[in-house]
Design a protein around this motif. Structure first.
Motif, mmCIF file in Angstrom:
data_model
loop_
_atom_site.group_PDB
_atom_site.id
_atom_site.type_symbol
_atom_site.label_atom_id
_atom_site.label_comp_id
_atom_site.label_asym_id
_atom_site.label_seq_id
_atom_site.Cartn_x
_atom_site.Cartn_y
_atom_site.Cartn_z
ATOM 1 N N GLY A 1 0.995 -1.168 -0.388
ATOM 2 C CA GLY A 1 0.360 0.130 0.404
ATOM 3 C C GLY A 1 0.883 1.766 -0.201
ATOM 4 O O GLY A 1 2.224 1.258 0.908
ATOM 5 N N VAL B 1 -6.330 0.488 2.805
ATOM 6 C CA VAL B 1 -5.124 -0.186 2.785
ATOM 7 C C VAL B 1 -4.506 -0.981 3.944
ATOM 8 O O VAL B 1 -3.887 -1.716 3.170
ATOM 9 C CB VAL B 1 -4.394 1.168 2.725
ATOM 10 N N VAL C 1 2.398 -1.338 4.378
ATOM 11 C CA VAL C 1 2.699 -0.256 3.682
ATOM 12 C C VAL C 1 3.596 1.210 3.467
ATOM 13 O O VAL C 1 4.677 1.180 4.374
ATOM 14 C CB VAL C 1 1.170 0.447 4.744
#
Length: 508
Positions: free
Chosen positions: A288, A463, A470
């Motif tokens: 993400g 996300v 991420v």
């Protein structure tokens, strides 16, 4: 609160509407009452947009009645509806970028002097008063093109309120806004309700619905599936009414397990809009990209996909270098990107669903490049079915589809191109919960097949729910990598807003 049936400003009774033999509204009854926010929910293609257009005079119903203050009316067009106090703010803003804020607010109802000349002083006064009503501290002489999206949305609302409406329809007003801008807009909506307006609010965001709705009506397949008061509306009830089935475990990762093979490697890529960035995504991994508006997420992905030219850096797919200044080279390497704006960067609205799915893929082509409409329909069908695109047929023009189904058409094209690397920029913006479930399933499915997925989303739960890792961007560079126990909303926000030190790049 007023009795909904007895004191409705507007009522629809058994309204029907069809297009080319396709029934869109099937006996819809609906009321709007002063001093309430009535949320209209439903999957894309459920009939919400058509209901709005019937309500505001854009379409005439085939059957049933529209009543204003208990009296049946037949609108001659949207101007007639507006004169009767019904105003709509569509999802796609209708401002003229090259005109000033004041000129946009009075556009179409400009005050005139004798001889027909524009009265600029009165135009400015009207604009100032309208802006004050929505709490917008904007210079009326500023060009709209110089405003950000949130400011433009305020101008659109101020313009609508300049007509002194009794009913205001807002179609996905926060879809393109940051969280802060969305909170400010919802506060304005609450103030307008308290001032006595009847508001019809269309949204796919459950948190918004819970915050703002006095009543919720759900459309499914052109019919009213459920109407509930604020006290009785729950996310589960709304979602089940929308899709006709319970939707649980939206973000389940399934059985996918990222491999150790690095599929996408980006080293020291940079441009005028992106500071030097390095990242990698393994085969079968979803990474993400999080950050506030303006952090540089879309700009970085456009460099990787070759849409914009980099000033330096190297992109490789499975160890092979990519000429990241040429989209054709990135595409040949298997890099496929779903752009942020389906309207301006991806779709061909006048073309059919089948043509849009097949464009750039080689699908439906025979020897010597020959093709036909039938061949394209046949080739596109399995991708359209996989994405559950709702249409009158694969020959239907994409412009006639709902926004969510347009997004599914683009995703179907991405699938048809058989990517090695799939970059998704806001893939669920403006789509309903049912379409989101389909898109989330697609993300997990392609990752399970070994595709490297790079995901941009402004919805943090999305996300965090889909990604294995991420990367947080701030100030046009990557400032943190989060995974495991560090993968929380609090940590993402801390780095996205600059509270975390960029030097602490890896947080595991």
């Amino acid at each position: 609160m007023a009795s909904h049936d007895d004191e409705a400003v507007v009522r629809l009774e058994d309204v029907t509407k069809s297009f080319a033999g396709n029934s869109v509204l099937r006996g819809v009854s609906f009321t709007l009452t002063s001093g309430e926010v009535h949320v209209l929910a439903g999957e894309n293609g459920a009939g919400k947009s058509t209901l709005i257009k019937v309500l505001t005079g854009i379409h005439a119903p085939d059957g049933g009645r529209v009543l204003v203050d208990g009296e049946p009316v037949t609108f001659a067009g949207p101007g007639d509806a507006r004169r009767r106090g019904l105003t709509v703010i569509h999802q796609e803003l209708s401002l003229v970028p090259e005109l000033t804020v004041a000129e946009n607010i009075v556009l179409g109802r400009e005050p005139r002097r004798r001889g027909g000349r524009l009265d600029r002083r009165r135009s400015r006064e009207r604009a100032v008063a309208a802006l004050a009503r929505v709490g917008a501290a904007l210079d009326p002489d500023t060009r709209v093109a110089d405003l950000n999206t949130g400011q433009q949305q305020l101008v659109e609302i101020a313009r609508a309120l300049a007509d002194h409406p009794r009913v205001l329809v807002l179609d996905e007003p926060t879809a393109a806004l940051s969280d802060e801008e969305a909170r400010a807009l919802l506060a304005i909506v609450a103030e307008l309700r308290d001032a006595g307006l009847a508001l019809l609010y269309i949204s796919h965001r459950m948190a918004e619905i819970a915050q703002i709705a006095d009543r919720v009506t759900v459309l499914r397949d052109g019919r009213v599936a459920d109407t509930m008061t604020r006290a009785k509306s729950t996310e589960d009830r709304i979602v089940t009414s929308m899709v006709g089935r319970p939707v649980a475990n939206l973000y389940q990762h399934g059985d996918r397990e990222p491999s150790s093979q690095v599929r996408l490697r980006v080293e020291r890529i940079r441009s005028r809009t992106v500071r030097e960035c390095t990242l990698e995504v393994r085969a079968g991994e979803v990474v993400g990209l999080a950050g506030i508006v303006g952090a540089g997420r879309s700009e970085l992905c456009r460099l990787i996909a070759g849409f914009d030219r980099a000033d330096g850096g190297v992109v490789t797919v499975d160890g092979r270098p990519v000429d990241n200044g040429r989209p054709a080279s990135a595409a040949a390497a298997g890099i496929v990107m779903l752009p942020e704006s389906r309207k301006t960067q991806g779709l061909f609205p006048a073309m059919s669903v089948a043509d849009n799915v097949c464009t750039g893929t080689g699908l439906g082509r025979r020897r010597l490049g020959r093709t036909s409409a039938g061949a394209r329909r046949s080739a596109a069908r399995r991708y359209a079915d996989r994405m559950r695109i709702k249409s009158a047929g694969l020959d239907q023009r994409v412009a006639e589809l709902s926004g969510g189904n347009q997004q599914k058409v683009l995703l179907a094209r991405c699938l048809a191109r058989r990517p090695a690397v799939l970059i998704l920029d806001e893939p669920t913006r403006g789509v309903d919960i049912g379409a989101k479930a389909d898109i989330y399933a697609l993300v997990n499915e392609v990752a399970a097949r070994g595709v490297a997925v790079l995901l941009i989303s402004s919805e943090l739960p999305e996300v965090l729910g889909l990604a294995d890792r991420v990367l947080v961007m701030s100030g046009r560079s990557i400032v943190a990598e989060l995974s495991g126990a560090a993968l929380t909303e609090e940590e993402v926000i801390r780095y996205a807003t600059g509270a975390g030190a960029p030097a602490e790049l890896t947080q595991r």
